[in-house]
Scaffold this motif. Sequence first.
Motif, PDB file in Angstrom:
ATOM      1  N   VAL A 257       0.812  -1.246   0.207  1.00  0.00           N
ATOM      2  CA  VAL A 257      -0.129   0.099   0.077  1.00  0.00           C
ATOM      3  C   VAL A 257       1.027   0.954  -0.139  1.00  0.00           C
ATOM      4  O   VAL A 257       1.736   1.596   0.993  1.00  0.00           O
ATOM      5  N   LEU A 258       0.661   2.351  -0.857  1.00  0.00           N
ATOM      6  CA  LEU A 258       1.391   3.457  -0.942  1.00  0.00           C
ATOM      7  C   LEU A 258       1.006   4.521  -0.292  1.00  0.00           C
ATOM      8  O   LEU A 258       1.615   5.199   0.386  1.00  0.00           O
ATOM      9  N   TYR A 259      -0.327   4.668  -0.464  1.00  0.00           N
ATOM     10  CA  TYR A 259      -1.216   6.031   0.217  1.00  0.00           C
ATOM     11  C   TYR A 259      -2.378   5.650   0.293  1.00  0.00           C
ATOM     12  O   TYR A 259      -2.927   4.937  -0.543  1.00  0.00           O
ATOM     13  N   ARG A 260      -3.295   6.418   0.916  1.00  0.00           N
ATOM     14  CA  ARG A 260      -4.583   6.766   1.207  1.00  0.00           C
ATOM     15  C   ARG A 260      -4.984   7.519  -0.295  1.00  0.00           C
ATOM     16  O   ARG A 260      -4.584   8.655  -0.706  1.00  0.00           O
ATOM     17  N   LEU A 261      -6.167   7.068  -0.859  1.00  0.00           N
ATOM     18  CA  LEU A 261      -6.805   7.857  -1.921  1.00  0.00           C
ATOM     19  C   LEU A 261      -7.767   8.835  -1.433  1.00  0.00           C
ATOM     20  O   LEU A 261      -8.649   8.524  -0.492  1.00  0.00           O
ATOM     21  N   THR A 262      -7.976  10.016  -2.026  1.00  0.00           N
ATOM     22  CA  THR A 262      -8.797  11.009  -1.658  1.00  0.00           C
ATOM     23  C   THR A 262      -9.396  11.767  -2.835  1.00  0.00           C
ATOM     24  O   THR A 262      -8.723  11.207  -3.942  1.00  0.00           O
ATOM     25  N   TRP A 263     -10.343  12.204  -3.024  1.00  0.00           N
ATOM     26  CA  TRP A 263     -10.786  13.124  -4.268  1.00  0.00           C
ATOM     27  C   TRP A 263     -10.001  13.968  -4.740  1.00  0.00           C
ATOM     28  O   TRP A 263      -9.680  14.176  -5.713  1.00  0.00           O
ATOM     29  N   GLY A 264      -9.140  14.476  -3.708  1.00  0.00           N
ATOM     30  CA  GLY A 264      -8.296  15.700  -4.148  1.00  0.00           C
ATOM     31  C   GLY A 264      -7.027  14.940  -4.983  1.00  0.00           C
ATOM     32  O   GLY A 264      -6.522  15.690  -5.993  1.00  0.00           O
ATOM     33  N   LYS A 265      -6.494  14.022  -4.369  1.00  0.00           N
ATOM     34  CA  LYS A 265      -5.437  13.313  -5.071  1.00  0.00           C
ATOM     35  C   LYS A 265      -5.863  12.477  -6.284  1.00  0.00           C
ATOM     36  O   LYS A 265      -5.238  12.567  -7.456  1.00  0.00           O
ATOM     37  N   VAL A 266      -6.890  12.100  -6.495  1.00  0.00           N
ATOM     38  CA  VAL A 266      -7.483  11.457  -7.729  1.00  0.00           C
ATOM     39  C   VAL A 266      -7.716  12.573  -8.949  1.00  0.00           C
ATOM     40  O   VAL A 266      -7.198  12.323  -9.980  1.00  0.00           O
ATOM     41  N   ILE A 267      -8.370  13.577  -8.415  1.00  0.00           N
ATOM     42  CA  ILE A 267      -8.482  14.640  -9.655  1.00  0.00           C
ATOM     43  C   ILE A 267      -7.175  15.503  -9.828  1.00  0.00           C
ATOM     44  O   ILE A 267      -6.800  15.536 -11.025  1.00  0.00           O
ATOM     45  N   GLY A 268      -6.375  15.411  -8.759  1.00  0.00           N
ATOM     46  CA  GLY A 268      -4.859  16.077  -8.982  1.00  0.00           C
ATOM     47  C   GLY A 268      -4.144  15.113  -9.872  1.00  0.00           C
ATOM     48  O   GLY A 268      -3.459  15.551 -10.910  1.00  0.00           O
ATOM     49  N   GLY A 269      -4.249  13.825  -9.694  1.00  0.00           N
ATOM     50  CA  GLY A 269      -3.614  12.911 -10.464  1.00  0.00           C
ATOM     51  C   GLY A 269      -3.891  12.985 -12.030  1.00  0.00           C
ATOM     52  O   GLY A 269      -3.206  13.035 -12.927  1.00  0.00           O
ATOM     53  N   GLY A 270      -5.299  13.149 -12.132  1.00  0.00           N
ATOM     54  CA  GLY A 270      -5.958  13.073 -13.421  1.00  0.00           C
ATOM     55  C   GLY A 270      -5.539  14.422 -14.114  1.00  0.00           C
ATOM     56  O   GLY A 270      -5.178  14.511 -15.377  1.00  0.00           O
ATOM     57  N   VAL A 271      -5.426  15.667 -13.382  1.00  0.00           N
ATOM     58  CA  VAL A 271      -5.093  16.853 -14.296  1.00  0.00           C
ATOM     59  C   VAL A 271      -3.582  16.707 -14.642  1.00  0.00           C
ATOM     60  O   VAL A 271      -3.394  17.138 -15.796  1.00  0.00           O
ATOM     61  N   VAL A 272      -2.643  16.188 -13.693  1.00  0.00           N
ATOM     62  CA  VAL A 272      -1.403  16.029 -14.089  1.00  0.00           C
ATOM     63  C   VAL A 272      -1.057  15.176 -15.226  1.00  0.00           C
ATOM     64  O   VAL A 272      -0.515  15.780 -16.381  1.00  0.00           O
ATOM     65  N   SER A 273      -1.769  14.029 -15.153  1.00  0.00           N
ATOM     66  CA  SER A 273      -1.385  12.960 -16.382  1.00  0.00           C
ATOM     67  C   SER A 273      -2.231  13.750 -17.730  1.00  0.00           C
ATOM     68  O   SER A 273      -1.616  13.369 -18.642  1.00  0.00           O
ATOM     69  N   GLY A 274      -3.327  14.172 -17.461  1.00  0.00           N
ATOM     70  CA  GLY A 274      -4.150  14.816 -18.731  1.00  0.00           C
ATOM     71  C   GLY A 274      -3.264  15.952 -19.221  1.00  0.00           C
ATOM     72  O   GLY A 274      -3.158  15.974 -20.525  1.00  0.00           O
ATOM     73  N   ALA A 275      -2.596  16.625 -18.396  1.00  0.00           N
ATOM     74  CA  ALA A 275      -2.064  17.974 -19.132  1.00  0.00           C
ATOM     75  C   ALA A 275      -0.693  17.504 -19.769  1.00  0.00           C
ATOM     76  O   ALA A 275      -0.529  17.934 -20.732  1.00  0.00           O
ATOM     77  N   TRP A 276      -0.094  16.443 -19.239  1.00  0.00           N
ATOM     78  CA  TRP A 276       1.124  15.904 -19.989  1.00  0.00           C
ATOM     79  C   TRP A 276       0.708  15.299 -21.348  1.00  0.00           C
ATOM     80  O   TRP A 276       1.311  15.775 -22.481  1.00  0.00           O
ATOM     81  N   LEU A 277      -0.565  14.459 -21.601  1.00  0.00           N
ATOM     82  CA  LEU A 277      -0.958  14.002 -22.549  1.00  0.00           C
ATOM     83  C   LEU A 277      -1.417  14.857 -23.657  1.00  0.00           C
ATOM     84  O   LEU A 277      -1.295  15.183 -24.812  1.00  0.00           O
ATOM     85  N   GLY A 278      -2.145  15.984 -22.984  1.00  0.00           N
ATOM     86  CA  GLY A 278      -2.640  17.264 -23.733  1.00  0.00           C
ATOM     87  C   GLY A 278      -1.494  17.836 -24.187  1.00  0.00           C
ATOM     88  O   GLY A 278      -1.620  18.324 -25.558  1.00  0.00           O
ATOM     89  N   LEU A 279      -0.518  18.313 -23.652  1.00  0.00           N
ATOM     90  CA  LEU A 279       0.749  18.804 -24.325  1.00  0.00           C
ATOM     91  C   LEU A 279       1.363  18.152 -25.290  1.00  0.00           C
ATOM     92  O   LEU A 279       1.705  18.716 -26.160  1.00  0.00           O
ATOM     93  N   PHE A 280       1.542  16.881 -25.066  1.00  0.00           N
ATOM     94  CA  PHE A 280       2.116  16.079 -26.110  1.00  0.00           C
ATOM     95  C   PHE A 280       1.128  16.050 -27.354  1.00  0.00           C
ATOM     96  O   PHE A 280       1.870  16.530 -28.486  1.00  0.00           O
ATOM     97  N   LEU A 281      -0.033  15.882 -27.328  1.00  0.00           N
ATOM     98  CA  LEU A 281      -1.014  16.105 -28.429  1.00  0.00           C
ATOM     99  C   LEU A 281      -0.937  17.483 -29.047  1.00  0.00           C
ATOM    100  O   LEU A 281      -1.045  17.540 -30.082  1.00  0.00           O
ATOM    101  N   GLY A 282      -0.913  18.591 -28.397  1.00  0.00           N
ATOM    102  CA  GLY A 282      -0.913  19.863 -28.547  1.00  0.00           C
ATOM    103  C   GLY A 282       0.202  20.171 -29.651  1.00  0.00           C
ATOM    104  O   GLY A 282       0.217  20.951 -30.533  1.00  0.00           O
ATOM    105  N   LEU A 283       1.536  19.638 -29.067  1.00  0.00           N
ATOM    106  CA  LEU A 283       2.725  19.713 -29.982  1.00  0.00           C
ATOM    107  C   LEU A 283       2.587  19.029 -31.093  1.00  0.00           C
ATOM    108  O   LEU A 283       2.964  19.810 -32.287  1.00  0.00           O
ATOM    109  N   LEU A 284       2.185  17.938 -31.202  1.00  0.00           N
ATOM    110  CA  LEU A 284       1.877  17.324 -32.529  1.00  0.00           C
ATOM    111  C   LEU A 284       0.888  18.031 -33.280  1.00  0.00           C
ATOM    112  O   LEU A 284       1.403  18.083 -34.405  1.00  0.00           O
ATOM    113  N   LEU A 285      -0.133  18.571 -32.796  1.00  0.00           N
ATOM    114  CA  LEU A 285      -1.026  19.188 -33.773  1.00  0.00           C
ATOM    115  C   LEU A 285      -0.434  20.509 -33.812  1.00  0.00           C
ATOM    116  O   LEU A 285      -0.900  20.967 -35.501  1.00  0.00           O
ATOM    117  N   SER A 286       0.290  21.247 -33.397  1.00  0.00           N
ATOM    118  CA  SER A 286       0.782  22.468 -33.723  1.00  0.00           C
ATOM    119  C   SER A 286       2.022  22.156 -34.851  1.00  0.00           C
ATOM    120  O   SER A 286       2.476  23.192 -35.596  1.00  0.00           O
TER     121      SER A 286
END
Length: 164
Positions: free
Chosen positions: A63-92
């Motif tokens: 077990v690494l850590y306790r999950l909360t809504w804040g950690k779940v949403i924060g993780g989604g923002v970070v991983s989504g931002a990286w994916l979005g920047l990559f796709l945005g770079l390809l699109l550009s």
Amino acid sequence: MTNPLDNSNRGRQALPTPPSGWPVGSYPTYAEAQRAVDYLADGQFPVQDVTIVGVDLMQVERVLYRLTWGKVIGGGVVSGAWLGLFLGLLLSLFTTTGGALGPLVVGLLGGIVFGVITTSIPYAATKGQRDFASTMQLVAGRYDVLCDPKSAEQARDMLARLAL
């Protein structure tokens, strides 16, 4: 796709088979068993006759850590931002009008939305049944080094010198 009537695979074993050979050493960790085989290899021993076997297998969930809504949403923002920047770079790269900033911003915002959705839905679906993050490992209680009977005595003698 394989052809069952093809004779080219006749010499190969299709199904997994248990290991064979005589035990020449037993170690509490994989690193120690690997060190023993490396020692044999350094001594010009025919290591193709050697097998490392994990015995008393266990599935371990750490077990690494306790999950909360804040950690779940924060993780989604970070991983989504990286994916979005990559796709945005390809699109550009393929956009001829305007600058590169527009596709990057669109990719970033789209990625964040996508990331939040793809992390929030599975977490909500658990309904509090699994409020922690963990990693799974398959570990052994000990690691045996087996050797082909024709060279097992030589391997035992060499490994006895390693232990000294």
